[in-house]
Structures are given as C-alpha cells and as structure tokens.
Design a protein around this motif. Structure first.
Motif, PDB file in Angstrom:
ATOM      1  N   UNK A   4       0.808  -1.216   0.000  1.00  0.00           N
ATOM      2  CA  UNK A   4       0.000   0.000   0.000  1.00  0.00           C
ATOM      3  C   UNK A   4       0.843   1.268   0.000  1.00  0.00           C
ATOM      4  N   UNK A   5       2.070   1.176   0.473  1.00  0.00           N
ATOM      5  CA  UNK A   5       2.960   2.337   0.479  1.00  0.00           C
ATOM      6  C   UNK A   5       4.300   1.928  -0.120  1.00  0.00           C
ATOM      7  N   UNK A  71      12.457  17.053  -2.654  1.00  0.00           N
ATOM      8  CA  UNK A  71      13.311  17.637  -3.686  1.00  0.00           C
ATOM      9  C   UNK A  71      13.474  16.666  -4.849  1.00  0.00           C
ATOM     10  N   UNK A  72      13.494  15.378  -4.509  1.00  0.00           N
ATOM     11  CA  UNK A  72      13.588  14.344  -5.530  1.00  0.00           C
ATOM     12  C   UNK A  72      12.980  13.062  -4.979  1.00  0.00           C
ATOM     13  N   UNK A  73      12.730  12.122  -5.876  1.00  0.00           N
ATOM     14  CA  UNK A  73      12.086  10.882  -5.480  1.00  0.00           C
ATOM     15  C   UNK A  73      10.579  11.026  -5.430  1.00  0.00           C
ATOM     16  N   UNK A  74       9.906   9.945  -5.068  1.00  0.00           N
ATOM     17  CA  UNK A  74       8.447   9.940  -5.008  1.00  0.00           C
ATOM     18  C   UNK A  74       8.012   8.848  -4.044  1.00  0.00           C
ATOM     19  N   UNK A  75       6.761   8.866  -3.692  1.00  0.00           N
ATOM     20  CA  UNK A  75       6.165   7.798  -2.895  1.00  0.00           C
ATOM     21  C   UNK A  75       4.755   7.581  -3.408  1.00  0.00           C
ATOM     22  N   UNK A  76       4.301   6.348  -3.326  1.00  0.00           N
ATOM     23  CA  UNK A  76       2.989   5.985  -3.860  1.00  0.00           C
ATOM     24  C   UNK A  76       2.133   5.408  -2.737  1.00  0.00           C
ATOM     25  N   UNK A  77       1.003   6.059  -2.511  1.00  0.00           N
ATOM     26  CA  UNK A  77       0.053   5.651  -1.479  1.00  0.00           C
ATOM     27  C   UNK A  77      -1.115   4.977  -2.174  1.00  0.00           C
ATOM     28  N   UNK A  78      -1.211   3.665  -2.007  1.00  0.00           N
ATOM     29  CA  UNK A  78      -2.227   2.876  -2.718  1.00  0.00           C
ATOM     30  C   UNK A  78      -2.164   3.162  -4.224  1.00  0.00           C
ATOM     31  N   UNK A  80      -1.038   5.941  -5.705  1.00  0.00           N
ATOM     32  CA  UNK A  80      -1.136   7.354  -6.086  1.00  0.00           C
ATOM     33  C   UNK A  80       0.116   8.112  -5.642  1.00  0.00           C
ATOM     34  N   UNK A  81       0.638   8.937  -6.528  1.00  0.00           N
ATOM     35  CA  UNK A  81       1.873   9.669  -6.294  1.00  0.00           C
ATOM     36  C   UNK A  81       1.666  10.854  -5.362  1.00  0.00           C
ATOM     37  N   UNK A  86      -1.410  14.675  -5.039  1.00  0.00           N
ATOM     38  CA  UNK A  86      -1.481  14.897  -3.586  1.00  0.00           C
ATOM     39  C   UNK A  86      -2.911  14.940  -3.041  1.00  0.00           C
ATOM     40  N   UNK A  87      -3.859  15.465  -3.825  1.00  0.00           N
ATOM     41  CA  UNK A  87      -5.239  15.556  -3.337  1.00  0.00           C
ATOM     42  C   UNK A  87      -5.835  14.167  -3.097  1.00  0.00           C
ATOM     43  N   UNK A  88      -5.554  13.242  -3.998  1.00  0.00           N
ATOM     44  CA  UNK A  88      -6.052  11.875  -3.839  1.00  0.00           C
ATOM     45  C   UNK A  88      -5.386  11.220  -2.632  1.00  0.00           C
TER      46      UNK A  88
END
Length: 258
Positions: A4-5, A71-78, A80-81, A86-88
């Motif tokens: 999920x994360x 500043x760099x990189x990303x994370x996905x919550x279920x 979603x980036x 961010x709103x989702x």
C-alpha cells in the motif's frame, strides 16, 4: 500481501539560517534531512520508523502526508503519487503529529463535524463515526469543552479521533505517544493495534524501542536521513533486543564512534 505504500528515493534539503548554523555548529547553508530514502509498507501491518531525534523521521512522514514536497524521489500511497496526485493521497490517509494543534477556541464536537464536512462525509455517517470514536477515547463527556480547557491527554485523543473522521485505510502517526501520560499512551497504543486488526496499514515514527517491539511487524532504522536497514522486526533483532541491535547498527554506521 498488498503493497500500500512504496517510497522511492525520497530526498529533502532545508536551508539553514545564520542562527541555525550557529546552533548546529556548521558553516553549511543547507541541511539534508532525508537522503534517497526507500521502503515499503503492506496492507494490515504496522511499520515503524526508528531513529534518534533529527534522523529525518518527521520530514519523511510530512512528505508522505503531502505537507511538504520532496526535492527528488516519489512515494505511492495505494498507487497514487504524493508528487503528482497529492489531493487523492490526502483523501486516503489519516495523519497525526503532536506539532499539529487543534484550534483551542473550538470544541471536539465542532471540530469533528467541521473536518467530516471537509471530507464530504454524509451527516448520518459522520454522526455514527463520531459516536464510535468519542466513546472509544472517552471524549463523550468533553465533547462540548473548548480544546483550550482539555488536558494534554484528552487533546491528543481528540486529535486522533478528528484525524480519522474519514476512516482511512492508511494511517500515519508521528511520535504517537510522545509527551503522553502512561494511561493515555496505552490507549493510543491499543488503538494502533486495533487499526491493524481492522486491516489498516499504519506507519509510526518513534525513538522508543519498546513501542516498536510491542506493535510493529516491520521496522526501518533511519540515521542521518538514510535508511540503514529495513525488514521484519524479528530478522533485524536476530535474537537481541531492539535497543541492542539499534546500537550495533548505529556504531557500525558511524564507524565505531558512539
């Protein structure tokens, strides 16, 4: 288990003021709070971020909660980036930190209704959710008391209830028991385990070894903004206490210096 994360190479740097440079005894004008951090958390587990003060735990969780941008990189919550959607992401998480204070002029009752409306929750469903959470945390008797007049423990429990008005599947807590008395701390700890029983995914940051040992399935150890080790609690401890293993890892990371 469903992932999920997923955190992929998150980095965050902050500018230092002259005063901060003096406090930190450095000539550098920037501080790298999080450095290329990656880890995963799965459905129905509690994942602990463990590290000393200043390790980058809070910055990491603020990025996951979309309060600050990496500043760099990303994370996905279920899926979603946090960068692009961010709103989702905000609609899918509950986030609680001791640094986010409730407006003291209002009551828990009013604030719960206000945040329920922000999340678009129907009044009947919000009322049912309020009854459940207020009863669990003993807020019922204080529902119409202004936040300014609540005890520290009751403020924390009200904050917890309000952060979960929308019954999210992913819950992020920064230092959930920090500054709480032993009774309130146990209420919060038991609730984290209850969330796990409900199939929620929970991420907690802390520097308290016993909390990690009591509630977490997996743990990531952060030192100086870097993920030094991440995995199942039993595998990382390898027969030792978490405290002993942490200092083994810390000394190895620091090259043998305490």
């Amino acid at each position: 288990m469903k992932e999920l994360i997923k955190v992929e190479g998150l980095s965050k740097t902050f500018k230092l003021s002259k005063k901060q440079q003096k406090i930190e005894k450095t000539n550098s004008t920037v501080r790298r709070a999080v450095n290329n951090l990656s880890f995963e958390a799965y459905e129905g587990e509690i994942y602990g971020l463990l590290g000393p003060n200043g390790a980058g735990k809070t910055t990491t969780l603020r990025m996951l909660a979309t309060l600050i941008k990496p500043d760099s990189g990303d994370a996905f919550i279920d899926g979603y980036s946090i960068v692009k959607e961010p709103d989702v992401v905000r609609s899918k998480i509950g986030f609680l930190t001791s640094e986010l204070k409730l407006e003291e002029f209002f009551t828990p009752n009013y604030l719960f209704d206000f945040f329920s409306s922000l999340h678009g929750i129907a009044p009947e469903k919000a009322a049912s959710r309020k009854k459940e959470l207020f009863s669990r945390f003993g807020i019922d008797r204080f529902a119409e008391v202004k936040v300014a007049d609540l005890s520290t423990g009751m403020k924390q429990k009200a904050s917890l209830a309000i952060s979960l008005v929308h019954n999210p599947d992913i819950v992020i807590f920064d230092e959930p028991t920090n500054g709480l008395d032993v009774i309130t701390a146990k209420v919060v700890t038991d609730f984290l385990l209850y969330l796990k029983e409900q199939g929620k995914t929970v991420i907690v940051s802390t520097h308290i070894f016993s909390l990690i040992e009591k509630i977490c399935d997996r743990v990531g150890i952060i030192i100086n903004g870097q993920m030094v080790v991440s995995g199942a609690l039993g595998e990382i401890c390898n027969g030792k206490t978490l405290e002993d293993r942490f200092f083994d890892i810390y000394l190895e990371y620091e090259g043998g210096e305490a």
